[in-house]
Write an enzyme that holds these catalytic residues in place. Structure first.
Site, PDB file in Angstrom:
ATOM      1  NE  ARG A  88      -4.173  -1.748   2.190  1.00 58.39           N
ATOM      2  CZ  ARG A  88      -4.219  -3.022   2.545  1.00 58.39           C
ATOM      3  NH1 ARG A  88      -3.147  -3.586   3.070  1.00 58.39           N
ATOM      4  NH2 ARG A  88      -5.326  -3.733   2.386  1.00 58.39           N
ATOM      5  CG  ASP A 148      -8.383  -4.091   8.086  1.00 63.32           C
ATOM      6  OD1 ASP A 148      -8.243  -4.536   6.929  1.00 63.32           O
ATOM      7  OD2 ASP A 148      -7.892  -3.011   8.470  1.00 63.32           O
ATOM      8  NE  ARG A 151     -10.012  -8.218   3.303  1.00 68.00           N
ATOM      9  CZ  ARG A 151      -9.318  -7.288   2.676  1.00 68.00           C
ATOM     10  NH1 ARG A 151      -8.401  -6.587   3.343  1.00 68.00           N
ATOM     11  NH2 ARG A 151      -9.519  -7.036   1.404  1.00 68.00           N
ATOM     12  CG  HIS A 175      -6.457  -0.562   5.555  1.00 67.06           C
ATOM     13  ND1 HIS A 175      -7.110  -1.679   5.994  1.00 67.06           N
ATOM     14  CD2 HIS A 175      -6.621  -0.531   4.213  1.00 67.06           C
ATOM     15  CE1 HIS A 175      -7.660  -2.307   4.960  1.00 67.06           C
ATOM     16  NE2 HIS A 175      -7.364  -1.624   3.870  1.00 67.06           N
TER      17      HIS A 175
END
Length: 311
Positions: A88, A148, A151, A175
């Protein structure tokens, strides 16, 4: 008066956000993208599905921001997606410029909106959006922990062979790979997962959660996750528009909470009208706080990179 949601970026995440929001009848949706014809085509396709899906929300595609005026929510998904092997953090140079531009344009026309950032690297992009919009920090929020945690919840349900509706979980921090799943605060029908699973299994699920986005990128090879990120962003939008006062983990600008200041990081917040209504501080063990400090340091590194780039 009908609510209005603007979604900036008509790629997979943005188009799915528009679909989810329309099918929930949360608002009329304006889908914006620089690519001529793409937001218009996807919007028309979504509208033509509305008789089958039985909703009356309007979805409009546009290449400019005029039709976004007076939006209640602005969801920002614009930017390049991760490719295999790309972190990221690698996205920061390109996406900072994009987010600065689109947020500046949209904020001028919707001065009372709440901005939900989905573009990566998410925590850094929240800093860019806050500055570009000039909005108070309560109205610039990052979609991170909801995804998150979703998940983590799915992995817990799969491991225990139970309904996802029975699972609840919290994931804090930035994140990225340094996010902090909290097994002590993660439950199945109110029972902590620490009572239901061995420590090694919990650690395995925590690690899979932290690399959940990268796992999908490696499988798709030519793109990144979009169904779950869109669902997470729209859950936040729904909580705000309906003033549901949901407690959700989101990236917010902290002012001393958890020992951090002037930093976007994922923590539990109460979402309702106006955006963040309250930051909820929970007690952390020394080990959990150390992990959160590590995650905060990673976000500071990104903010430092932004400063070097002039953002």
């Amino acid at each position: 008066m009908v609510n209005k949601i603007t979604v900036i970026g008509a790629g997979n995440v943005g188009a799915t956000c528009a679909q989810r929001a329309a099918e929930k009848e949360l608002a009329d949706v304006v889908l914006v993208d620089v690519v001529e014809g793409m937001p218009q085509g996807k919007s028309l396709d979504l509208c033509e599905a509305s008789p089958v899906e039985k909703h009356d929300s309007r979805v409009t595609g546009s290449n400019d921001y005029a039709q976004t005026a007076d939006s209640d929510i602005i969801i920002v998904t614009a930017g390049i997606a991760r490719k295999p092997g790309m972190s990221r953090d690698d996205l920061i140079k390109t996406n900072a410029g994009i987010v600065q531009s689109v947020v500046g344009e949209a904020a001028k026309l919707s001065p009372n909106a709440v901005i939900i950032i989905v573009s990566n690297p998410l925590d850094a992009m929240c800093h860019v959006a806050l500055k570009a919009s000039g909005f108070p920090k309560e109205r610039v929020i990052g979609m991170a922990g909801v995804l998150d945690s979703a998940r983590f919840r799915y992995f817990i349900a799969e491991a225990l062979d139970v309904s996802v509706e029975n699972t609840h979980a919290f994931v804090l921090g930035g994140h990225g790979d340094t996010m902090v799943p909290l097994p002590r605060y993660s439950t199945v029908a109110g029972i902590p997962i620490t009572e239901l699973m061995e420590k090694d299994k919990i650690e395995e699920l925590c690690k899979r959660t932290a690399t959940g986005g990268a796992e999908i990128v490696s499988l798709l090879k030519t793109g990144s996750a979009y169904y779950a990120p869109a669902s997470a962003a729209v859950e936040m939008a729904e909580a705000i528009l309906k003033n549901k006062k949901k407690i959700l983990p989101c990236a917010v600008m902290l002012d001393g909470e958890y020992g951090y200041k002037d930093l976007y990081i994922g923590v539990p917040v109460k979402l309702g009208i106006g955006g963040v209504q309250e930051i909820v501080e929970i007690s952390l063990t020394d080990e959990e706080k150390t992990a959160l400090d590590n995650s905060a340091d990673a976000v500071r590194g990104l903010v430092g990179t932004l400063a070097e780039l002039g953002y």
